[in-house]
Design a protein around this motif. Structure first.
Motif: not given
Length: 330
Positions: A156-162, A213-225, A316-318
């Motif tokens: 998932k992180s590789a998507v942003i890195w790309f 950090l962005a992936i961590a925020y995304s994992s904390l909720t099922s609502e992307s907004r 964030s990774f943890w």
């Protein structure tokens, strides 16, 4: 012997090498986001600022034969770049100033237009990467194959890195190649051979902690907004807090000096801004990127900023790994 065995069965399909498994996750996600027309348009627009550092390097190389152009470069280095020592060196010894001029222009490219583009791009793409999988239970499809949580997170992180490499790393490397081609001879390579390595280092500083950090925020909720709001709020509140605190400190220092030593010019007021820099991700990244390009030699003040970025990445990774494992344990 049951006719239909609905229990768990070992995977009998073809297995990829462990280090290639994150690429499978990344490839599927990249193919999905690449279908968005606005994303392709945004990536093309993000390349437009590359014109300014390219013109700056061209003007610097051309200034060796044009005194008028040399004076213009002198004014730019002294004014917008705020480097009077570099401006003086451009006049006295342009050969020795070449490395610093190129690094300053490429750092400006990283520091301003591409950092803003990074914040917008990640804010629009990253919140959906994990939250969408949690909401639709698509993660079950991923982990039905021999895939570990760490490999899933890296994919998932590789998507942003790309995407960030498309708008930051590749344009910066292109600027360097154009600078070499526009130089009077190839001896410039010996003077600037480390600039591409510094570009890769600055790209890593830009990509790794911000993506984590962005992936961590995304994992904390099922609502992307909600993840989108948290992402933009982090950058906006950090930037505002830094500006307010530094401005307040400058005003207090100015009032103190006016009372004790008489009136002084505002630009001569000196105060320590490093204590507030860590509150702002924008300024923290800028500090470390400056150090990577060799333009900030105060290593002692860079260490806290590096530690903050490392801490953000590890925590964030943890958090993401813990969230994924918790869902798989249900």
């Amino acid at each position: 012997m049951p006719v239909h065995d609905l229990g768990y069965r070992p995977w009998r399909g073809q297995r990829m090498a462990r280090w290639l498994r994150p690429w499978v996750v990344a490839r599927s996600s990249i193919s999905l986001v690449w279908r968005r027309r606005w994303l392709r348009t945004m990536l093309m627009l993000a390349w437009l600022p590359v014109v300014f550092p390219a013109l700056g390097i061209f003007a610097f190389e051309y200034s060796s034969t044009d005194p008028g152009m040399q004076r213009a470069i002198f004014q730019i280095a002294r004014g917008p770049l705020n480097q009077p020592e570099l401006a003086q060196q451009i006049i006295e010894n342009p050969e020795e100033a070449r490395h610093q001029v190129w690094s300053s222009l490429i750092l400006t490219f990283f520091r301003y237009p591409q950092l803003v583009a990074m914040v917008v791009l990640i804010g629009l793409i990253a919140p959906m990467l994990v939250s969408y999988d949690l909401r639709t239970k698509a993660y079950l499809m991923y982990f039905s194959r021999p895939l570990s949580p760490s490999q899933y997170i890296l994919g998932k992180s590789a998507v942003i890195w790309f995407l960030l490499a498309m708008i930051a790393t590749l344009p910066a490397l292109l600027v360097y190649v154009l600078g070499v081609l526009l130089s009077p001879d190839l001896s410039v390579v010996m003077q600037t051979w480390d600039v591409p390595l510094r570009i890769l280092g600055a790209s890593a500083v830009l990509m790794i902690p911000t993506t984590a950090l962005a992936i961590a925020y995304s994992s904390l909720t099922s609502e992307s907004r909600y993840a989108t709001f948290a992402w933009f709020a982090t950058w906006a509140m950090g930037f505002v807090a830094y500006q307010v605190l530094t401005s307040t400190t400058a005003v207090v220092a100015s009032a103190e000096q006016n009372r004790t030593r008489g009136r002084r010019r505002w630009e001569n007021i000196e105060f320590d801004a490093d204590r507030y820099r860590l509150l702002s991700p924008y300024h923290t990244l800028g500090k470390v990127e400056s150090w990577v390009f060799g333009l900030d030699t105060s290593a002692a003040s860079v260490v806290p900023a590096v530690l903050v970025l490392v801490a953000i990445t590890v925590i964030s990774f943890w958090m993401v790994r813990r969230r994924v494992i918790a869902r798989l344990s249900v």
